[in-house]
Motif scaffolding. Structure first.
Motif, mmCIF file in Angstrom:
data_model
loop_
_atom_site.group_PDB
_atom_site.id
_atom_site.type_symbol
_atom_site.label_atom_id
_atom_site.label_comp_id
_atom_site.label_asym_id
_atom_site.label_seq_id
_atom_site.Cartn_x
_atom_site.Cartn_y
_atom_site.Cartn_z
ATOM 1 N N UNK A 96 -3.492 -35.167 -32.457
ATOM 2 C CA UNK A 96 -4.050 -34.220 -31.479
ATOM 3 C C UNK A 96 -3.763 -32.772 -31.877
ATOM 4 N N UNK A 97 -2.561 -32.520 -32.373
ATOM 5 C CA UNK A 97 -2.202 -31.151 -32.767
ATOM 6 C C UNK A 97 -3.070 -30.651 -33.915
ATOM 7 N N UNK A 98 -3.416 -31.541 -34.833
ATOM 8 C CA UNK A 98 -4.279 -31.153 -35.952
ATOM 9 C C UNK A 98 -5.683 -30.826 -35.457
ATOM 10 N N UNK A 99 -6.193 -31.609 -34.543
ATOM 11 C CA UNK A 99 -7.528 -31.346 -33.981
ATOM 12 C C UNK A 99 -7.547 -29.993 -33.286
ATOM 13 N N UNK A 100 -6.511 -29.709 -32.517
ATOM 14 C CA UNK A 100 -6.403 -28.405 -31.835
ATOM 15 C C UNK A 100 -6.297 -27.284 -32.863
ATOM 16 N N UNK A 101 -5.533 -27.512 -33.915
ATOM 17 C CA UNK A 101 -5.373 -26.498 -34.973
ATOM 18 C C UNK A 101 -6.713 -26.189 -35.639
ATOM 19 N N UNK A 102 -7.502 -27.230 -35.893
ATOM 20 C CA UNK A 102 -8.828 -27.039 -36.501
ATOM 21 C C UNK A 102 -9.719 -26.230 -35.562
ATOM 22 N N UNK A 103 -9.759 -26.617 -34.290
ATOM 23 C CA UNK A 103 -10.586 -25.909 -33.310
ATOM 24 C C UNK A 103 -10.143 -24.451 -33.191
ATOM 25 N N UNK A 104 -8.839 -24.224 -33.124
ATOM 26 C CA UNK A 104 -8.329 -22.854 -33.000
ATOM 27 C C UNK A 104 -8.653 -22.027 -34.239
ATOM 28 N N UNK A 105 -8.479 -22.608 -35.416
ATOM 29 C CA UNK A 105 -8.738 -21.861 -36.644
ATOM 30 C C UNK A 105 -10.194 -21.399 -36.711
ATOM 31 N N UNK A 106 -11.106 -22.287 -36.352
ATOM 32 C CA UNK A 106 -12.529 -21.951 -36.430
ATOM 33 C C UNK A 106 -13.055 -21.320 -35.138
ATOM 34 N N UNK A 107 -12.189 -21.152 -34.151
ATOM 35 C CA UNK A 107 -12.554 -20.545 -32.866
ATOM 36 C C UNK A 107 -13.720 -21.281 -32.204
ATOM 37 N N UNK A 108 -13.594 -22.606 -32.149
ATOM 38 C CA UNK A 108 -14.587 -23.441 -31.494
ATOM 39 C C UNK A 108 -13.876 -24.369 -30.514
ATOM 40 N N UNK A 109 -14.630 -24.898 -29.581
ATOM 41 C CA UNK A 109 -14.045 -25.855 -28.641
ATOM 42 C C UNK A 109 -13.939 -27.226 -29.302
ATOM 43 N N UNK A 110 -13.081 -28.045 -28.755
ATOM 44 C CA UNK A 110 -12.954 -29.415 -29.242
ATOM 45 C C UNK A 110 -14.251 -30.171 -28.976
ATOM 46 N N UNK A 111 -14.891 -29.886 -27.840
ATOM 47 C CA UNK A 111 -16.188 -30.513 -27.548
ATOM 48 C C UNK A 111 -17.208 -30.187 -28.638
ATOM 49 N N UNK A 112 -17.185 -28.947 -29.128
ATOM 50 C CA UNK A 112 -18.096 -28.572 -30.219
ATOM 51 C C UNK A 112 -17.750 -29.368 -31.478
ATOM 52 N N UNK A 113 -16.463 -29.436 -31.816
ATOM 53 C CA UNK A 113 -16.051 -30.188 -33.002
ATOM 54 C C UNK A 113 -16.506 -31.642 -32.937
ATOM 55 N N UNK A 114 -16.419 -32.229 -31.746
ATOM 56 C CA UNK A 114 -16.758 -33.637 -31.582
ATOM 57 C C UNK A 114 -18.250 -33.870 -31.382
ATOM 58 N N UNK A 115 -19.045 -32.791 -31.372
ATOM 59 C CA UNK A 115 -20.484 -32.933 -31.251
ATOM 60 C C UNK A 115 -20.976 -33.170 -29.835
ATOM 61 N N UNK A 116 -20.117 -32.896 -28.841
ATOM 62 C CA UNK A 116 -20.526 -33.099 -27.447
ATOM 63 C C UNK A 116 -21.361 -31.937 -26.924
ATOM 64 N N UNK A 117 -21.263 -30.784 -27.586
ATOM 65 C CA UNK A 117 -22.022 -29.608 -27.196
ATOM 66 C C UNK A 117 -22.343 -28.785 -28.435
ATOM 67 N N UNK A 118 -23.374 -27.968 -28.327
ATOM 68 C CA UNK A 118 -23.692 -27.041 -29.409
ATOM 69 C C UNK A 118 -23.154 -25.646 -29.123
ATOM 70 N N UNK A 119 -22.487 -25.488 -28.007
ATOM 71 C CA UNK A 119 -21.856 -24.216 -27.668
ATOM 72 C C UNK A 119 -20.496 -24.188 -28.342
ATOM 73 N N UNK A 120 -20.292 -23.214 -29.191
ATOM 74 C CA UNK A 120 -19.071 -23.183 -29.998
ATOM 75 C C UNK A 120 -17.810 -22.955 -29.187
ATOM 76 N N UNK A 121 -17.859 -22.067 -28.194
ATOM 77 C CA UNK A 121 -16.630 -21.747 -27.477
ATOM 78 C C UNK A 121 -16.945 -21.257 -26.079
ATOM 79 N N UNK A 122 -16.281 -21.832 -25.099
ATOM 80 C CA UNK A 122 -16.465 -21.437 -23.708
ATOM 81 C C UNK A 122 -15.521 -20.309 -23.307
#
Length: 120
Positions: free
Chosen positions: A45-71
């Motif tokens: 989980x920490x790695x997933x959060x780190x990836x999302x934070x580094x790229x400034x995107x939401x986890x939902x965006x990373x997982x393909x649940x939304x096309x909105x990068x960051x809320x």
């Protein structure tokens, strides 16, 4: 779009090699390659959060649940107003995400006209 595609696209947008991203995330280059090829998925989980934070995107965006990068929208107002606006904006983004790009462009144009009229 799947996680593997999102990760590769985000890395490419930053102009990073797999080696560079691996160093940033403190994982092996092989792990990055496996994630991007869809052979493995990060189970930390920490790695997933780190990836999302580094790229400034939401986890939902990373997982393909939304096309909105960051809320995460910064609104400089009191906390109560912020919470109300943030909730309203999240609902708006959720609805916008269902629309075609052309419709979103039209809505954006209309909002700009509305804002211009209110500032004149």
């Amino acid at each position: 779009m799947a996680f593997c595609d999102r990760l590769k696209n985000l890395r490419d947008e930053k102009g990073l090699s797999q080696v560079e991203l691996a160093k940033i995330l403190n994982i092996s280059r092989q792990s990055v390659g496996n994630y991007e090829n869809g052979l493995r998925f990060p189970n930390d989980e920490k790695l997933i959060i780190k990836i999302a934070d580094y790229f400034n995107v939401s986890i939902d965006y990373l997982f393909g649940k939304t096309n909105i990068r960051n809320f995460n929208i910064i609104i400089k107002e009191d906390e109560e107003t912020y919470c109300k606006k943030n909730s309203a904006l999240e609902n708006l983004f959720y609805e916008l995400d269902k629309l075609s790009p052309e419709t979103i462009k039209k809505i954006t144009y209309t909002i700009k006209l509305f804002n211009k009229k209110n500032t004149d």
